[in-house]
Design a protein around this motif. Structure first.
Motif, PDB file in Angstrom:
ATOM      1  N   ASP A 116       0.831  -1.198   0.000  1.00 26.17           N
ATOM      2  CA  ASP A 116       0.000   0.000   0.000  1.00 26.17           C
ATOM      3  C   ASP A 116       0.868   1.253   0.000  1.00 26.17           C
ATOM      4  OD1 ASP A 116      -2.242  -1.547   0.058  1.00 26.17           O
ATOM      5  OD2 ASP A 116      -2.701  -1.213   2.175  1.00 26.17           O
TER       6      ASP A 116
ATOM      7  N   GLY B  76      -7.774   1.867 -12.787  1.00 23.65           N
ATOM      8  CA  GLY B  76      -8.864   2.677 -12.266  1.00 23.65           C
ATOM      9  C   GLY B  76      -9.165   3.821 -13.207  1.00 23.65           C
TER      10      GLY B  76
ATOM     11  N   GLU C 180     -15.551   9.314  -2.376  1.00 22.24           N
ATOM     12  CA  GLU C 180     -14.094   9.266  -2.427  1.00 22.24           C
ATOM     13  C   GLU C 180     -13.467  10.640  -2.206  1.00 22.24           C
ATOM     14  OE1 GLU C 180     -15.714   5.897  -4.912  1.00 22.24           O
ATOM     15  OE2 GLU C 180     -16.146   8.031  -4.656  1.00 22.24           O
TER      16      GLU C 180
ATOM     17  N   ALA D  74      -5.962   1.527  -2.133  1.00 21.77           N
ATOM     18  CA  ALA D  74      -5.825   1.566  -0.682  1.00 21.77           C
ATOM     19  C   ALA D  74      -4.494   2.212  -0.329  1.00 21.77           C
ATOM     20  CB  ALA D  74      -5.905   0.158  -0.101  1.00 21.77           C
TER      21      ALA D  74
ATOM     22  N   SER E 106      -8.060   7.593  -3.786  1.00 23.27           N
ATOM     23  CA  SER E 106      -9.379   7.000  -3.562  1.00 23.27           C
ATOM     24  C   SER E 106     -10.179   6.906  -4.856  1.00 23.27           C
ATOM     25  CB  SER E 106     -10.148   7.798  -2.510  1.00 23.27           C
ATOM     26  OG  SER E 106      -9.542   7.671  -1.237  1.00 23.27           O
ATOM     27  N   LEU E 107     -10.105   7.936  -5.703  1.00 28.00           N
ATOM     28  CA  LEU E 107     -10.809   7.884  -6.983  1.00 28.00           C
ATOM     29  C   LEU E 107     -10.279   6.754  -7.861  1.00 28.00           C
ATOM     30  CD1 LEU E 107     -11.073  11.696  -7.804  1.00 28.00           C
ATOM     31  CD2 LEU E 107     -12.986  10.156  -7.288  1.00 28.00           C
ATOM     32  N   LYS E 108      -8.989   6.446  -7.739  1.00 27.88           N
ATOM     33  CA  LYS E 108      -8.400   5.330  -8.486  1.00 27.88           C
ATOM     34  C   LYS E 108      -8.685   3.984  -7.830  1.00 27.88           C
ATOM     35  CE  LYS E 108      -5.673   5.632 -11.527  1.00 27.88           C
ATOM     36  NZ  LYS E 108      -5.768   5.640 -13.023  1.00 27.88           N
ATOM     37  N   GLY E 109      -9.264   4.010  -6.618  1.00 30.42           N
ATOM     38  CA  GLY E 109      -9.545   2.771  -5.902  1.00 30.42           C
ATOM     39  C   GLY E 109      -8.321   2.161  -5.258  1.00 30.42           C
TER      40      GLY E 109
END
Length: 222
Positions: free
Chosen positions: A23, A100, A216, A48, A43-46
């Motif tokens: 991560d 993403g 997100e 973590a 977060s928009l790309k997913g």
């Protein structure tokens, strides 16, 4: 508000920790608009990620942080052996390195528009919306200086109203420009000037109503 916890066992300025587990790690203060921008992009790309908190006001800054970010600016970023600083460089890496939704369109004009608005966020929104109006609220800065910031903020509003729809830079989904703009607009929204600059019914006002409700994005806004 924080969308992920600090690195397990970490506290502000206790060292860079370990990012070898996969991560990415974002280093900085959760209230920093640029830290928020990078976390929104992740977060928009997913993707973590972990936040490793750094005290924004510590002087001198921790030596380990200066090794990661030689100018002492937040955020810094680490992903495995990759270490970066400067939010736009970090967001560009995140966009290219992870699957993403893209944060920058593939077409030349779309990409140019995104980079134009991103540049405006650094050159105009941060000094006038954030450092000027937000940091100068409640009489903290001279009236003449505040008037200059208000005038510049209104000029930026007019420029952004020409390009907002539904997201900034005329994109159909949130882009790198929106990642940078949302935290700065969140500061502006807390001020009387925000009611004028982010007025409902204007392109910029409609953008703000949409972007702040995206989970997100919302989870990282202070």
């Amino acid at each position: 508000m924080s969308g992920s916890d600090p690195a397990p066992g970490s506290s502000p300025d206790d060292g860079p920790g370990d990012s070898s587990g996969g991560d990415p790690v974002v280093y900085g203060a959760p209230s920093s608009v640029y830290v928020q921008a990078v976390r929104i992009g992740l977060s928009l790309k997913g993707v973590a990620h972990r936040l490793h908190e750094v005290d924004a006001f510590a002087r001198p800054q921790a030596e380990w942080f200066r090794e990661i970010s030689p100018f002492g600016k937040m955020p810094a970023f680490r992903h495995g052996t990759v270490t970066l600083y400067e939010s736009r460089a970090i967001l560009a890496y995140v966009d290219a390195a992870f699957a993403g939704p893209p944060l920058v369109p593939e077409d030349a004009l779309g990409a140019a528009r995104v980079h134009l608005v991103a540049a405006l966020m650094d050159a105009q929104a941060y000094p006038h919306w954030v450092w000027g109006l937000y940091m100068g609220r409640d009489g903290r800065k001279p009236a003449g200086e505040m008037a200059r910031h208000r005038a510049a903020a209104l000029t930026l509003r007019d420029a952004l109203n020409d390009s907002a729809g539904p997201f900034l830079a005329e994109t159909a989904a949130p882009s790198l420009a929106d990642c940078l703009a949302a935290p700065m607009a969140n500061c502006l929204a807390a001020l009387p000037e925000g009611a004028e600059i982010l007025a409902p019914g204007t392109p910029l006002g409609r953008w703000w109503q949409i972007i702040r409700e995206i989970p997100e994005v919302a989870r990282h806004l202070d």
